[in-house]
Design a protein around this motif. Structure first.
Motif, PDB file in Angstrom:
ATOM      1  N   GLU A  86      44.694  40.435  31.210  1.00  0.00           N
ATOM      2  CA  GLU A  86      44.717  40.744  33.061  1.00  0.00           C
ATOM      3  C   GLU A  86      43.816  38.838  32.702  1.00  0.00           C
ATOM      4  O   GLU A  86      42.659  38.920  33.149  1.00  0.00           O
ATOM      5  CB  GLU A  86      43.503  41.632  33.555  1.00  0.00           C
ATOM      6  N   GLU A  88      42.936  37.111  35.594  1.00  0.00           N
ATOM      7  CA  GLU A  88      41.937  36.634  36.380  1.00  0.00           C
ATOM      8  C   GLU A  88      41.321  35.025  37.177  1.00  0.00           C
ATOM      9  O   GLU A  88      40.992  34.520  36.276  1.00  0.00           O
ATOM     10  CB  GLU A  88      40.943  37.291  36.519  1.00  0.00           C
ATOM     11  N   ASP A 117      40.598  39.582  31.484  1.00  0.00           N
ATOM     12  CA  ASP A 117      39.501  40.628  31.935  1.00  0.00           C
ATOM     13  C   ASP A 117      40.720  41.742  30.499  1.00  0.00           C
ATOM     14  O   ASP A 117      41.615  41.983  30.503  1.00  0.00           O
ATOM     15  CB  ASP A 117      39.805  41.364  32.516  1.00  0.00           C
ATOM     16  N   LYS A 138      37.058  48.334  28.735  1.00  0.00           N
ATOM     17  CA  LYS A 138      36.476  46.748  29.265  1.00  0.00           C
ATOM     18  C   LYS A 138      35.435  46.333  28.953  1.00  0.00           C
ATOM     19  O   LYS A 138      35.434  45.006  29.065  1.00  0.00           O
ATOM     20  CB  LYS A 138      36.164  47.663  30.910  1.00  0.00           C
TER      21      LYS A 138
END
Ligand code: MN
Length: 235
Positions: A86, A88, A117, A138
């Motif tokens: 991800e 970002e 991420d 996460k």
């Protein structure tokens, strides 16, 4: 001689990021992340519409600092068969506060960086189904490779920047920061209503559409206009 604090164990080292143009480094305090902050990514995850922003956190030592102009390395984590990228925009907070209004928020920003991420999507999806916390999906070790910080006053207009990610030279994610559902300033307003932001905090502002899996050996190349590129190999 001032009193020296003694510890029963060596204190953990301070995680820090390089700052462009400075020898001194940015000490990382907390890492906040915004969920589903680009509409097309919300859709690909099975959601629609503008919901209030929501947040999760990673430990500060999940940050893998990647130096300027360097292809860094980040380990493929255990327990997953589906490690997702991800890309970002990362906001670095230089002045803390609570109850910060969006109109004042950018004065609290020290600078910006490009970050990943990284997500154990299979584990995150399991936790979602069971209504359990996302931590294992996460907030794992080395889940936040992050490039150097560029001072905010050296970035022309972060709100208009293109953001994209290539994996092994092929574009996977491509969007614009202007497509954030909650802007940087609005995100700071919402976050600081819930937590007291402190100098040294990082905010991962959310990822655009196009998330997908990577495997060991892949090279990820993240870009946000006006910032230092992020290059990291999964090992
Ligand atoms: Mn994210």
């Amino acid at each position: 001689m001032p009193h020296q604090m003694s510890f029963v164990l060596p204190p953990a080292p301070v995680v820090s990021l390089p700052v462009m143009g400075l020898d001194a480094r940015f000490p990382v305090h907390r890492v906040y992340c915004v969920g589903r902050n680009y509409e097309e990514h919300a859709k690909e995850m099975g959601f629609t519409g503008r919901e209030p922003p929501f947040f999760f956190m990673k430990p500060a030592d999940a940050v893998v600092p990647i130096e300027s102009g360097v292809e860094g390395e980040s380990p493929y984590p255990p327990l997953t068969q589906n490690l997702h990228h991800e890309i970002e925009l990362v906001v670095a907070i230089g002045r803390g506060g609570s109850g910060i209004k969006a109109a004042d928020a950018l004065a609290h920003v020290y600078g910006y960086a490009v970050g990943l991420d990284m997500t154990r999507r299979d584990l995150q999806n399991d936790m979602k189904k069971q209504g359990r916390p996302w931590c294992i999906g996460k907030a794992f070790d080395a889940s936040a490779p992050t490039g150097p910080i560029t001072l905010a006053d050296q970035v022309a207009d972060i709100g208009a920047a293109a953001i994209n990610l290539e994996v092994n030279g092929h574009t996977r994610q491509s969007s614009h920061v202007s497509r954030l559902i909650w802007s940087v300033a609005e995100t700071i307003e919402h976050l600081s209503a819930a937590w007291t932001l402190q100098a040294g905090d990082l905010i991962f502002t959310g990822t655009p559409e196009g998330v997908g899996a990577v495997v060991a050996g892949d090279v990820l190349h993240g870009h946000v206009d006006g910032l230092q590129d992020l290059r990291v190999r999964i090992v």
